[in-house]
Design a protein around this motif. Structure first.
Motif, PDB file in Angstrom:
ATOM      1  N   THR A 208       1.034  -1.026  -0.407  1.00 39.43           N
ATOM      2  CA  THR A 208      -0.117   0.226  -0.113  1.00 39.43           C
ATOM      3  C   THR A 208       0.405   1.133   0.236  1.00 39.43           C
ATOM      4  OG1 THR A 208       0.129   0.017   2.323  1.00 39.43           O
ATOM      5  CG2 THR A 208      -2.000  -1.507   0.805  1.00 39.43           C
ATOM      6  N   GLY A 209       1.663   0.872   0.653  1.00 38.75           N
ATOM      7  CA  GLY A 209       2.931   2.160   0.415  1.00 38.75           C
ATOM      8  C   GLY A 209       2.975   3.289   2.021  1.00 38.75           C
ATOM      9  N   GLU A 210       1.882   2.596   2.651  1.00 38.07           N
ATOM     10  CA  GLU A 210       1.585   3.181   4.192  1.00 38.07           C
ATOM     11  C   GLU A 210       2.083   3.221   5.308  1.00 38.07           C
ATOM     12  OE1 GLU A 210      -2.381   2.686   3.818  1.00 38.07           O
ATOM     13  OE2 GLU A 210      -3.221   3.731   2.039  1.00 38.07           O
ATOM     14  N   LEU A 211       2.464   2.295   5.395  1.00 37.57           N
ATOM     15  CA  LEU A 211       3.512   1.687   6.574  1.00 37.57           C
ATOM     16  C   LEU A 211       4.963   2.596   6.051  1.00 37.57           C
ATOM     17  CD1 LEU A 211       1.782  -1.709   7.563  1.00 37.57           C
ATOM     18  CD2 LEU A 211       1.058   0.328   8.116  1.00 37.57           C
ATOM     19  N   THR A 212       5.662   2.665   7.919  1.00 42.44           N
ATOM     20  CA  THR A 212       6.659   3.167   7.237  1.00 42.44           C
ATOM     21  C   THR A 212       7.489   1.660   7.742  1.00 42.44           C
ATOM     22  OG1 THR A 212       6.950   3.218  10.070  1.00 42.44           O
ATOM     23  CG2 THR A 212       6.031   5.139   8.947  1.00 42.44           C
ATOM     24  N   ALA A 213       8.732   1.993   7.593  1.00 45.60           N
ATOM     25  CA  ALA A 213       9.460   0.864   7.644  1.00 45.60           C
ATOM     26  C   ALA A 213       9.544   0.393   9.366  1.00 45.60           C
ATOM     27  CB  ALA A 213      10.762   1.179   7.630  1.00 45.60           C
ATOM     28  N   GLU A 214       9.463   0.982  10.243  1.00 45.51           N
ATOM     29  CA  GLU A 214       9.639   1.241  12.120  1.00 45.51           C
ATOM     30  C   GLU A 214       7.759   0.416  12.056  1.00 45.51           C
ATOM     31  OE1 GLU A 214       9.581   2.454  16.290  1.00 45.51           O
ATOM     32  OE2 GLU A 214       9.810   4.507  14.316  1.00 45.51           O
ATOM     33  N   GLN A 215       6.842   0.448  11.602  1.00 48.93           N
ATOM     34  CA  GLN A 215       5.518   0.130  11.319  1.00 48.93           C
ATOM     35  C   GLN A 215       5.790  -0.864  10.810  1.00 48.93           C
ATOM     36  OE1 GLN A 215       3.685   2.666   9.286  1.00 48.93           O
ATOM     37  NE2 GLN A 215       2.307   3.590  11.573  1.00 48.93           N
ATOM     38  N   LEU A 216       6.116  -1.244   9.771  1.00 41.96           N
ATOM     39  CA  LEU A 216       6.491  -2.763   9.097  1.00 41.96           C
ATOM     40  C   LEU A 216       7.377  -3.694   9.870  1.00 41.96           C
ATOM     41  CD1 LEU A 216       5.540  -4.546   6.621  1.00 41.96           C
ATOM     42  CD2 LEU A 216       7.435  -3.955   5.174  1.00 41.96           C
ATOM     43  N   ALA A 217       8.366  -3.594  10.230  1.00 40.19           N
ATOM     44  CA  ALA A 217       9.270  -4.350  11.700  1.00 40.19           C
ATOM     45  C   ALA A 217       8.508  -4.454  12.611  1.00 40.19           C
ATOM     46  CB  ALA A 217      10.509  -3.782  11.986  1.00 40.19           C
ATOM     47  N   ASP A 218       7.966  -4.051  13.091  1.00 39.31           N
ATOM     48  CA  ASP A 218       6.851  -4.407  14.357  1.00 39.31           C
ATOM     49  C   ASP A 218       5.583  -5.885  13.702  1.00 39.31           C
ATOM     50  OD1 ASP A 218       5.487  -4.257  16.330  1.00 39.31           O
ATOM     51  OD2 ASP A 218       3.324  -3.621  15.866  1.00 39.31           O
ATOM     52  N   ARG A 219       5.201  -5.327  12.505  1.00 39.48           N
ATOM     53  CA  ARG A 219       4.207  -6.331  11.690  1.00 39.48           C
ATOM     54  C   ARG A 219       5.059  -7.393  11.807  1.00 39.48           C
ATOM     55  NH1 ARG A 219      -0.045  -3.790   8.828  1.00 39.48           N
ATOM     56  NH2 ARG A 219      -0.604  -2.435  10.096  1.00 39.48           N
ATOM     57  N   THR A 220       6.671  -7.380  10.928  1.00 37.02           N
ATOM     58  CA  THR A 220       7.207  -7.991  10.287  1.00 37.02           C
ATOM     59  C   THR A 220       7.734  -9.339  12.286  1.00 37.02           C
ATOM     60  OG1 THR A 220       8.215  -7.365   9.128  1.00 37.02           O
ATOM     61  CG2 THR A 220       9.895  -8.857   9.741  1.00 37.02           C
ATOM     62  N   ARG A 221       7.617  -8.786  13.030  1.00 36.94           N
ATOM     63  CA  ARG A 221       7.561  -9.437  14.447  1.00 36.94           C
ATOM     64  C   ARG A 221       6.477 -10.531  14.787  1.00 36.94           C
ATOM     65  NH1 ARG A 221      11.454  -5.287  15.603  1.00 36.94           N
ATOM     66  NH2 ARG A 221       8.993  -3.800  16.238  1.00 36.94           N
ATOM     67  N   GLN A 222       5.355 -10.098  14.221  1.00 37.13           N
ATOM     68  CA  GLN A 222       3.775 -10.170  14.529  1.00 37.13           C
ATOM     69  C   GLN A 222       4.624 -11.510  13.391  1.00 37.13           C
ATOM     70  OE1 GLN A 222       1.083  -7.196  13.791  1.00 37.13           O
ATOM     71  NE2 GLN A 222       1.826  -5.842  15.233  1.00 37.13           N
ATOM     72  N   LEU A 223       4.780 -11.537  11.938  1.00 37.96           N
ATOM     73  CA  LEU A 223       4.826 -12.307  11.031  1.00 37.96           C
ATOM     74  C   LEU A 223       5.528 -13.140  11.768  1.00 37.96           C
ATOM     75  CD1 LEU A 223       3.330 -13.377   8.526  1.00 37.96           C
ATOM     76  CD2 LEU A 223       5.560 -12.364   7.146  1.00 37.96           C
ATOM     77  N   ARG A 224       6.641 -13.499  11.831  1.00 39.69           N
ATOM     78  CA  ARG A 224       7.703 -14.537  12.365  1.00 39.69           C
ATOM     79  C   ARG A 224       6.583 -15.101  13.651  1.00 39.69           C
ATOM     80  NH1 ARG A 224      12.908 -12.731  13.939  1.00 39.69           N
ATOM     81  NH2 ARG A 224      13.555 -14.752  14.118  1.00 39.69           N
ATOM     82  N   ALA A 225       5.739 -14.332  14.649  1.00 40.94           N
ATOM     83  CA  ALA A 225       5.318 -16.008  15.371  1.00 40.94           C
ATOM     84  C   ALA A 225       4.114 -15.969  15.044  1.00 40.94           C
ATOM     85  CB  ALA A 225       4.915 -14.004  16.794  1.00 40.94           C
ATOM     86  N   LEU A 226       3.319 -15.975  14.225  1.00 36.93           N
ATOM     87  CA  LEU A 226       2.698 -16.447  14.149  1.00 36.93           C
ATOM     88  C   LEU A 226       3.498 -17.932  12.575  1.00 36.93           C
ATOM     89  CD1 LEU A 226       0.071 -13.625  12.429  1.00 36.93           C
ATOM     90  CD2 LEU A 226      -0.127 -15.414  15.071  1.00 36.93           C
ATOM     91  N   THR A 227       4.216 -17.438  12.094  1.00 37.50           N
ATOM     92  CA  THR A 227       4.917 -18.403  11.232  1.00 37.50           C
ATOM     93  C   THR A 227       5.757 -19.238  11.582  1.00 37.50           C
ATOM     94  OG1 THR A 227       4.166 -16.035   9.393  1.00 37.50           O
ATOM     95  CG2 THR A 227       6.276 -18.231   8.742  1.00 37.50           C
ATOM     96  N   GLU A 228       6.520 -18.846  12.715  1.00 38.38           N
ATOM     97  CA  GLU A 228       7.735 -19.811  12.810  1.00 38.38           C
ATOM     98  C   GLU A 228       7.276 -20.995  13.939  1.00 38.38           C
ATOM     99  OE1 GLU A 228      11.662 -18.601  13.516  1.00 38.38           O
ATOM    100  OE2 GLU A 228      10.929 -16.566  12.397  1.00 38.38           O
ATOM    101  N   GLN A 229       7.601 -22.255  13.905  1.00 38.17           N
ATOM    102  CA  GLN A 229       6.414 -22.778  14.414  1.00 38.17           C
ATOM    103  C   GLN A 229       7.840 -24.004  15.112  1.00 38.17           C
ATOM    104  OE1 GLN A 229       4.056 -22.366  15.188  1.00 38.17           O
ATOM    105  NE2 GLN A 229       3.170 -21.573  14.321  1.00 38.17           N
ATOM    106  N   PRO A 230       8.363 -24.625  16.198  1.00 38.31           N
ATOM    107  CA  PRO A 230       8.788 -25.506  16.156  1.00 38.31           C
ATOM    108  C   PRO A 230       9.073 -26.701  15.593  1.00 38.31           C
ATOM    109  CG  PRO A 230       7.517 -25.281  18.159  1.00 38.31           C
ATOM    110  CD  PRO A 230       7.016 -24.746  17.456  1.00 38.31           C
ATOM    111  N   ALA A 231      10.063 -27.632  14.753  1.00 30.58           N
ATOM    112  CA  ALA A 231      10.711 -28.068  14.130  1.00 30.58           C
ATOM    113  C   ALA A 231      10.254 -29.289  14.815  1.00 30.58           C
ATOM    114  CB  ALA A 231      12.010 -27.992  13.870  1.00 30.58           C
TER     115      ALA A 231
END
Length: 231
Positions: A208-231
């Motif tokens: 969208t071009g609406e998020l700052t890098a800092e805001q997207l970094a926070d979304r990235t941490r959220q994404l990792r918490a949801l995506t990375e599962q114990p092997a």
């Protein structure tokens, strides 16, 4: 009764053996292959095996120190449901797999768009997520390479798209590295973040071009918490 040709050959063979024994010799069998190898060849082979063993043990040592995760992109991210897949998303997944498999030993590659309810494909996605599972020993290098590689004066992606303002952000409890930058021409640039740790590598793009890098970094941490599962 006259002897046959076969009898004569057999007699000659017996006489030959008798002559060897009479001379004090013994008929010798053909030595096995490992007895025909010279000392120099044996030494070179042993050295190669030792190097391969040390390399294998080094890799196992690095892998054993890394917390292993598998990746599974969520069905929803930041309130946006998963967009229906289209050919553009499938093509993008194939491109990531082809490019990154030249650098890393990949086990899985996932690409998914997230948009408003009913969104279809890449064009209607507001967020684009990429998650890869494999071995990524240098997290900082892997994350910045996803953004074209670090350069203090700015860089570019493989296709020449400009990359500016790259910096790292706190990776959160999963560790590793998160790097974010603005990608694209100044009038149409968007924030992009990439993360890496020992066993996962991924990126999150704000389309969208609406998020700052800092805001997207926070979304990235959220994404990792949801995506990375114990092997």
């Amino acid at each position: 009764m006259p002897s046959t040709e076969q009898d004569r050959e057999r007699a000659q063979s017996i006489d030959s053996l008798r002559s060897i024994w009479a001379a004090g010799g013994q008929p010798q069998p053909v030595p096995p292959w490992y007895r025909r190898v010279t000392r120099r060849q044996a030494g070179a082979t042993a050295a190669c095996l030792a190097v391969l063993l040390l390399a294998y043990l080094a890799i196992r040592s690095v892998d054993s120190e890394v917390t292993q995760h598998r990746v599974a992109l969520p069905t929803e991210l930041a309130g946006l449901p998963r967009a229906a897949e289209d050919q553009d998303l499938r093509t993008l997944r194939s491109e990531y797999e082809a490019q990154q498999s030249r650098r890393y030993a990949l086990r899985a590659v996932q690409v998914q768009g997230y948009g408003r309810p009913g969104a279809t494909g890449l064009r209607e996605s507001e967020l684009l997520a990429v998650a890869m599972e494999g071995s990524f020993p240098d997290a900082a290098q892997a994350a910045t390479a996803m953004l074209g590689g670090y350069s203090p004066t700015g860089g570019s992606l493989r296709d020449g798209t400009p990359v500016a303002g790259m910096q790292t952000y706190a990776p959160g409890p999963l560790g590793g590295t998160i790097a974010c930058a603005t990608v694209g021409e100044p009038d149409s640039a968007s924030a992009v973040c990439a993360w890496a740790d020992g066993s996962t590598l991924g990126a999150l793009v704000d389309r969208t071009g609406e998020l700052t890098a800092e805001q997207l970094a926070d979304r990235t941490r959220q994404l990792r918490a949801l995506t990375e599962q114990p092997a």
